[in-house]
Scaffold this motif. Structure first.
Motif, PDB file in Angstrom:
ATOM      1  N   CYS A 186       5.251  -2.482 -30.202  1.00 40.80           N
ATOM      2  CA  CYS A 186       4.675  -3.570 -30.980  1.00 40.80           C
ATOM      3  C   CYS A 186       3.129  -3.987 -30.270  1.00 40.80           C
ATOM      4  O   CYS A 186       2.075  -4.272 -31.175  1.00 40.80           O
ATOM      5  CB  CYS A 186       5.510  -4.852 -31.061  1.00 40.80           C
ATOM      6  SG  CYS A 186       6.867  -4.426 -32.018  1.00 40.80           S
ATOM      7  N   VAL A 240       8.971  -4.846 -39.788  1.00 37.01           N
ATOM      8  CA  VAL A 240       8.361  -6.337 -39.201  1.00 37.01           C
ATOM      9  C   VAL A 240       6.768  -6.204 -39.130  1.00 37.01           C
ATOM     10  O   VAL A 240       6.230  -7.329 -39.567  1.00 37.01           O
ATOM     11  CB  VAL A 240       9.091  -7.019 -37.917  1.00 37.01           C
ATOM     12  CG1 VAL A 240       8.280  -8.342 -37.423  1.00 37.01           C
ATOM     13  CG2 VAL A 240      10.396  -7.388 -38.188  1.00 37.01           C
ATOM     14  N   ARG A 267       4.440  -8.657 -41.528  1.00 42.85           N
ATOM     15  CA  ARG A 267       3.603  -9.609 -40.908  1.00 42.85           C
ATOM     16  C   ARG A 267       2.044  -9.158 -41.447  1.00 42.85           C
ATOM     17  O   ARG A 267       1.272 -10.427 -41.783  1.00 42.85           O
ATOM     18  CB  ARG A 267       3.472  -9.677 -39.663  1.00 42.85           C
ATOM     19  CG  ARG A 267       4.871 -10.402 -38.838  1.00 42.85           C
ATOM     20  CD  ARG A 267       5.249 -10.364 -37.696  1.00 42.85           C
ATOM     21  NE  ARG A 267       3.926 -10.551 -36.947  1.00 42.85           N
ATOM     22  CZ  ARG A 267       3.869 -11.766 -36.143  1.00 42.85           C
ATOM     23  NH1 ARG A 267       4.671 -12.676 -36.207  1.00 42.85           N
ATOM     24  NH2 ARG A 267       2.531 -12.131 -35.507  1.00 42.85           N
ATOM     25  N   TRP A 289       6.139 -17.082 -40.048  1.00 47.07           N
ATOM     26  CA  TRP A 289       6.465 -16.112 -39.140  1.00 47.07           C
ATOM     27  C   TRP A 289       7.069 -16.916 -37.864  1.00 47.07           C
ATOM     28  O   TRP A 289       6.119 -17.554 -37.494  1.00 47.07           O
ATOM     29  CB  TRP A 289       5.638 -14.684 -39.120  1.00 47.07           C
ATOM     30  CG  TRP A 289       5.635 -13.995 -40.135  1.00 47.07           C
ATOM     31  CD1 TRP A 289       4.686 -13.765 -40.952  1.00 47.07           C
ATOM     32  CD2 TRP A 289       6.604 -13.164 -40.625  1.00 47.07           C
ATOM     33  NE1 TRP A 289       4.811 -13.031 -42.029  1.00 47.07           N
ATOM     34  CE2 TRP A 289       6.087 -12.502 -41.935  1.00 47.07           C
ATOM     35  CE3 TRP A 289       7.936 -12.551 -40.289  1.00 47.07           C
ATOM     36  CZ2 TRP A 289       6.604 -11.610 -42.475  1.00 47.07           C
ATOM     37  CZ3 TRP A 289       8.605 -11.871 -41.032  1.00 47.07           C
ATOM     38  CH2 TRP A 289       7.927 -11.267 -42.445  1.00 47.07           C
ATOM     39  N   MET A 313       5.962 -13.262 -32.638  1.00 45.44           N
ATOM     40  CA  MET A 313       6.493 -12.108 -32.505  1.00 45.44           C
ATOM     41  C   MET A 313       7.554 -11.582 -31.477  1.00 45.44           C
ATOM     42  O   MET A 313       8.350 -10.853 -31.790  1.00 45.44           O
ATOM     43  CB  MET A 313       5.120 -11.011 -32.435  1.00 45.44           C
ATOM     44  CG  MET A 313       5.464  -9.452 -32.738  1.00 45.44           C
ATOM     45  SD  MET A 313       5.939  -9.297 -34.523  1.00 45.44           S
ATOM     46  CE  MET A 313       6.418  -7.572 -34.457  1.00 45.44           C
ATOM     47  N   LEU A 330      10.936 -12.339 -32.874  1.00 49.28           N
ATOM     48  CA  LEU A 330      11.181 -11.293 -33.779  1.00 49.28           C
ATOM     49  C   LEU A 330      11.681  -9.815 -33.157  1.00 49.28           C
ATOM     50  O   LEU A 330      13.013  -9.548 -33.393  1.00 49.28           O
ATOM     51  CB  LEU A 330      10.209 -10.907 -34.691  1.00 49.28           C
ATOM     52  CG  LEU A 330       9.737 -12.164 -35.796  1.00 49.28           C
ATOM     53  CD1 LEU A 330       8.566 -11.865 -36.584  1.00 49.28           C
ATOM     54  CD2 LEU A 330      10.939 -12.062 -36.756  1.00 49.28           C
ATOM     55  N   ILE A 362      15.515  -8.251 -33.044  1.00 41.74           N
ATOM     56  CA  ILE A 362      15.790  -7.015 -33.555  1.00 41.74           C
ATOM     57  C   ILE A 362      16.542  -6.348 -32.424  1.00 41.74           C
ATOM     58  O   ILE A 362      17.590  -5.551 -32.550  1.00 41.74           O
ATOM     59  CB  ILE A 362      14.368  -6.234 -33.842  1.00 41.74           C
ATOM     60  CG1 ILE A 362      13.918  -6.904 -35.133  1.00 41.74           C
ATOM     61  CG2 ILE A 362      14.679  -4.645 -34.025  1.00 41.74           C
ATOM     62  CD1 ILE A 362      12.591  -6.405 -35.439  1.00 41.74           C
TER      63      ILE A 362
END
Length: 223
Positions: A107, A180, A184, A192, A195, A198, A202
């Protein structure tokens, strides 16, 4: 706009003896066209040549067809991603920590290289029917995927993963992370969570052990 023939003629001789440089220029130009809306179907070697400022026939000195050129673009991007993943994984010895590190590194790559990520994962591909089977050499993302699959397999071997098929779990994790990231971007006004949270949520779906910030290196963030 069609290039000035005289300009093209002047430009080509300047590149004699600089094959590697011209090859890289072709890759860069292709990437730029993909970033600005070209797809596998609409991209043409003539357009790439025009972008570089050379005769269209000169492209064939380095790439036999469009697929070879596209693969070269993806190979560059995926090589960077694979290094990011491997470096993040190497910072940990515990498989759960490694999986968290890999997910966060993926990410972060998307956040730090948005144009590359767009080309790698959101450029429309070929719609040819039936789709042609591709060889392993034509799968530039394979090393990155295998790096994560290796960690997921280690989690399974350690008895801390809720999986029976590491390949399926790897694709599931990839799909969730990409989903995701895409959501976003598409719906930034939604409230949200951070990150990092999130990503941890996951990863938690794949592990039997508690997950959270403890599994991340200090300062590790996906943005």
């Amino acid at each position: 706009m069609t290039p000035d023939p005289d300009k093209t003629a002047r430009h080509t001789p300047n590149r004699r003896g600089q094959g590697d440089r011209l090859r890289q220029d072709l890759i860069t130009a292709t990437n730029r066209l993909l970033e600005h809306g070209a797809s596998h179907e609409t991209l043409s070697l003539r357009a790439v040549a025009r972008e570089v400022g050379i005769a269209a026939t000169s492209v064939y000195l380095h790439f036999p067809d469009k697929m070879a050129l596209l693969l070269a673009v993806y190979q560059e991007h995926f090589a960077v991603l694979a290094r990011h993943l491997e470096n993040a994984i190497a910072e940990h010895t515990d498989p759960a920590d490694q999986l968290h590190a890999a997910a966060h590194a993926y990410c972060r790559f998307a956040a730090d290289h948005p144009n590359a990520y767009q080309v790698m994962f959101t450029v429309p591909g070929s719609t040819g029917k039936p789709p042609r089977a591709i060889t392993e050499d034509e799968r530039p993302g394979l090393p990155a995927i295998q790096a994560v699959q290796r960690v997921i397999s280690a989690c399974a071997d350690a008895g801390i993963a809720k999986i029976t098929d590491p390949w399926l779990a790897t694709l599931s994790l990839w799909g969730a992370l990409h989903g995701v990231l895409s959501l976003r971007t598409a719906r930034p006004i939604l409230p949200w969570p951070p990150m990092d949270e999130l990503i941890d949520a996951i990863v938690a779906t794949h592990l039997t052990t508690p997950t959270g910030p403890a599994h991340r290196s200090p300062g590790q963030s996906a943005g």
